[in-house]
Write an enzyme that holds these catalytic residues in place. Sequence first.
Site, PDB file in Angstrom:
ATOM      1  NE  ARG A  74     -17.320 -22.842  15.684  1.00 25.47           N
ATOM      2  CZ  ARG A  74     -17.053 -23.058  16.896  1.00 25.47           C
ATOM      3  NH1 ARG A  74     -16.223 -24.012  17.478  1.00 25.47           N
ATOM      4  NH2 ARG A  74     -17.452 -22.506  17.876  1.00 25.47           N
TER       5      ARG A  74
ATOM      6  CG  HIS B 297     -17.184 -17.109  19.029  1.00 26.26           C
ATOM      7  ND1 HIS B 297     -18.104 -17.706  18.589  1.00 26.26           N
ATOM      8  CD2 HIS B 297     -16.600 -18.153  19.752  1.00 26.26           C
ATOM      9  CE1 HIS B 297     -18.434 -18.789  18.825  1.00 26.26           C
ATOM     10  NE2 HIS B 297     -17.493 -19.107  19.777  1.00 26.26           N
TER      11      HIS B 297
ATOM     12  CD  GLN C  16     -18.462 -18.066  24.110  1.00 26.86           C
ATOM     13  OE1 GLN C  16     -18.585 -19.339  23.649  1.00 26.86           O
ATOM     14  NE2 GLN C  16     -18.818 -18.026  25.128  1.00 26.86           N
TER      15      GLN C  16
ATOM     16  CG  ASP D 189     -10.220 -18.080  23.480  1.00 25.92           C
ATOM     17  OD1 ASP D 189     -10.596 -19.093  23.782  1.00 25.92           O
ATOM     18  OD2 ASP D 189     -10.328 -17.540  22.191  1.00 25.92           O
TER      19      ASP D 189
ATOM     20  CB  CYS E 177     -15.345 -18.797  24.763  1.00 25.25           C
ATOM     21  SG  CYS E 177     -13.986 -19.159  23.787  1.00 25.25           S
TER      22      CYS E 177
ATOM     23  NE  ARG F 134     -22.259 -19.900  22.149  1.00 30.42           N
ATOM     24  CZ  ARG F 134     -21.323 -20.342  21.245  1.00 30.42           C
ATOM     25  NH1 ARG F 134     -20.281 -21.062  21.889  1.00 30.42           N
ATOM     26  NH2 ARG F 134     -21.420 -20.584  19.974  1.00 30.42           N
TER      27      ARG F 134
END
Length: 309
Positions: A101, A128, A131, A224, A264, A292
């Site tokens: 990440r 991402h 996700q 988001d 998310c 996930r």
Amino acid sequence: MTRHFLRDDDLSPAEQREVLARAVRMKRDRWAERPLEGPKTVAVIFDKSSTRTRVSFHVGISDMGGSPLIISTASSQLGGKETAADTARVLERQVAAIVWRTYAQAGLEEMAATTTVPVVNALSDDFHPCQLLADLLTMQEHKGRLAGLRVAFIGDGRSNMGQSYLLACATAGMHVRLASPPEHVPEPAVVADAQRIAAETGGSAEVVLHASEAVADADVVVTDTWVSMGKEEEKAERVATFGDFKVDQALMDQAKPDAVFMHCLPADRGFEVAADVIDGPQSIIWDEAENRLHAQKALLAWLLEQADA
Ligand code: CP
Ligand code: NVA
């Protein structure tokens, strides 16, 4: 051949279907597959904070018989003192895969270009994709299919989630409509990639400037945070700019009556989403968060098989 997963379209439509089908099997029988038996170690590196990604990779690697090595960049040599390329050369002698990440997509590309083990993007400023595998798995569970579904992403189109939504949904043959303020639309190259993929899969990818336009007829409504990690200094300006891009019940009511809501997480209730929506009956966020685990296990198992082939 070593395969990496740096952005959603690193999986072809057929490969995305294969990984999702495997995730369904792995969810049904959680400890059946142990491709990391040894135990093999997977390095999971964090330049930014995380709860879900950290936990799901740790648990998933353990479930598959492996050993998770969680590295916080602040306490490592990566970043200030050592390049991504040098770090990768050291890690590949000892670990089966590297999950990272980070901020710049270029760092992930540098690492992937250098190393012989799979590199997985666990969130960058641009994408991402882990996700999105979980989100697709969740939509498939709740709607029984992916191809042909209509998805509305409301909010920060230039964010990792906005851009991943375009690519991943196009790959799955879905119709994705993204609504964001003009200052925050996705990169034109990402939109073009999504539209090229959609032309092959029978889906579509469109950017619009009004939330109502995006949610009309939607099966899935997604948002988001307006303030992604690294953008904290822009918070006041963003809160002012994104005011018309909040998902509240009035907006949900413009989607299909059986539309589901996804996020998310982490969420800022009262900003990008109203509390009665995210905590209401249309919300499927807890399934999404759990998925996930299953999606990433399937991805890692698949990537390791490609490397062995
Ligand atoms: N959704 C997500 O990636 O959450 P974390 O930042 O907690 O990992
Ligand atoms: N767009 C958000 C996602 C968090 C999981 C961020 O980058 O902070």
